[in-house]
Write an enzyme that holds these catalytic residues in place. Structure first.
Site, short mmCIF file in Angstrom:
data_model
loop_
_atom_site.label_atom_id
_atom_site.label_comp_id
_atom_site.label_asym_id
_atom_site.label_seq_id
_atom_site.Cartn_x
_atom_site.Cartn_y
_atom_site.Cartn_z
N LYS A 55 0.84 -1.20 0.00
CA LYS A 55 0.00 0.00 0.00
C LYS A 55 0.87 1.26 0.00
O LYS A 55 0.61 2.21 -0.73
CB LYS A 55 -0.95 -0.02 1.21
CG LYS A 55 -2.06 -1.06 1.05
CD LYS A 55 -2.84 -1.31 2.34
CE LYS A 55 -3.82 -2.46 2.13
NZ LYS A 55 -4.52 -2.87 3.36
N GLN B 187 -4.91 -1.43 9.56
CA GLN B 187 -4.68 -2.74 8.96
C GLN B 187 -5.26 -3.83 9.85
O GLN B 187 -4.95 -3.92 11.04
CB GLN B 187 -3.16 -2.95 8.74
CG GLN B 187 -2.81 -4.23 8.02
CD GLN B 187 -3.35 -4.29 6.59
OE1 GLN B 187 -3.28 -3.32 5.84
NE2 GLN B 187 -3.93 -5.43 6.22
N ASP C 195 -11.25 2.96 4.09
CA ASP C 195 -11.56 1.53 3.97
C ASP C 195 -13.07 1.31 3.94
O ASP C 195 -13.53 0.20 3.68
CB ASP C 195 -10.94 0.76 5.14
CG ASP C 195 -9.77 -0.10 4.69
OD1 ASP C 195 -9.67 -0.37 3.48
OD2 ASP C 195 -8.98 -0.52 5.56
#
Ligand code: NAD
Length: 294
Positions: free
Chosen positions: A64, A108, A131
């Protein structure tokens, strides 16, 4: 009845849906948008929170960060110890929520089991939730309203768009019903006017469901779960699963056999994975634009 009908000479090679290729095109577009924003004095910023040292998470975070760099997004990884208390993690999020340099925050997953993941995800400012896991953004998604949508299912939608797969009226089966993959995928498909069937660990006869699907989307985490006999002739098969088997990355679909029945199929690796990362970049730029528009 298959929705695609291009097997006319007995050859049954499906079309490979290359997420890698489509993601590269999206990244080019995002890079241009980032350049435009920079001209206006705004550098999109993404904060990634990594708790502990899970090797798979480390790899994803590295990928990422690299992708951010490629398109000109500023990114920073907050590495936190695995023993961190939920309250301390929430404090880091509060700090990022108010930081003017940060437009997107990504936690994460998975988090260590002693941390309340729902509380953490709910703490991320809704306008920085790149997200799309905040209940507010999930609610907007279910209602079909514009907003930040979870990257993996959004990436699958972009693949369908790139390969011109019609969705309206199609019978879709989603296998896997997690909050981050299956459920948002269900909402996106329903909002595209498909008829959606969603299966999970308690589904009694999985094959009975998968076999009916014009479009089969699988995100479970069990290699070889989907075998040839579970797939309708000519179906579009999307494999979200990522599993490490004997040092190799494979999906949930028995690719070599299932490809004999599919009209379109995603490879693993090189399918949904790169799309997920491209969508993260796209969502970060979208978060900047949403902030500007407010
Ligand atoms: P999860 O463990 O949270 O959810 C798994 C889902 O599969 C659950 O709904 C469970 O009920 C269902 N399930 C488990 N066994 C099943 C079975 N035998 N039959 C039917 N359903 C079953 O996992 P997740 O976070 O949703 O991830 C799923 C997979 O997708 C994993 O392999 C993960 O690595 C992968 N993933 C890939 C990407 C990507 O970018 N390609 C992104 C996120 C997750």
């Amino acid at each position: 009845m298959a929705i695609f009908n291009f097997f006319d000479d007995g050859k049954r090679e499906p079309i490979l849906m290359s997420g890698k290729k489509v993601a590269e095109e999206i990244k080019k577009r995002v890079a241009e948008e980032v350049q435009e924003l920079k001209k206006q004095g705004i550098t999109p910023g993404l904060a990634v929170i990594l708790v502990g040292k899970d090797p798979a998470s480390e790899t994803y975070v590295k990928m990422k960060s690299k992708a951010c760099k490629e398109v000109g997004i500023f990114s920073f990884v907050h590495r936190l110890p695995s023993g961190i208390r939920t309250e301390d993690l929430l404090e880091v999020i509060d700090m990022l929520n108010t930081s003017p340099k940060i437009h997107g925050i990504l936690v994460q997953l998975p988090l260590p089991s002693h941390i309340d993941t729902n509380q953490v995800l709910e703490r991320v400012a809704i306008e920085k939730d790149v997200d799309g896991f905040h209940p507010y953004n999930m609610g907007r998604l279910v209602e079909g309203l514009d907003g930040l949508v979870p990257c993996t299912p959004l990436g699958v939608m972009e693949l369908f768009k790139a390969y011109k797969i019609p969705l309206e009226g199609q019978d879709v089966c989603i296998v896997g019903a997690s909050n981050i993959v299956g459920k948002p995928m269900w909402a996106l498909m329903l909002n595209s006017n498909a008829t959606v069937d969603i299966c999970h660990i308690y589904t009694r006869d999985l094959k009975e469901h998968t076999r009916r699907a014009d479009i089969l989307i699988v995100g479970v985490g069990k290699p070889g779960l989907i075998t040839e006999d579970m797939v309708k002739d000519g179906a579009v098969v999307v494999d979200i699963g990522i599993n490490r088997v004997n040092g190799k990355i494979v999906g949930d679909v028995d690719f070599d056999r299932v490809k004999r029945r599919a009209s379109y199929i995603t490879p693993v690796p090189g399918g949904v994975g790169p799309m997920t990362i491209a969508m993260l970049l796209q969502n970060t730029v979208k978060a900047v634009k949403m902030k500007k528009a407010r």
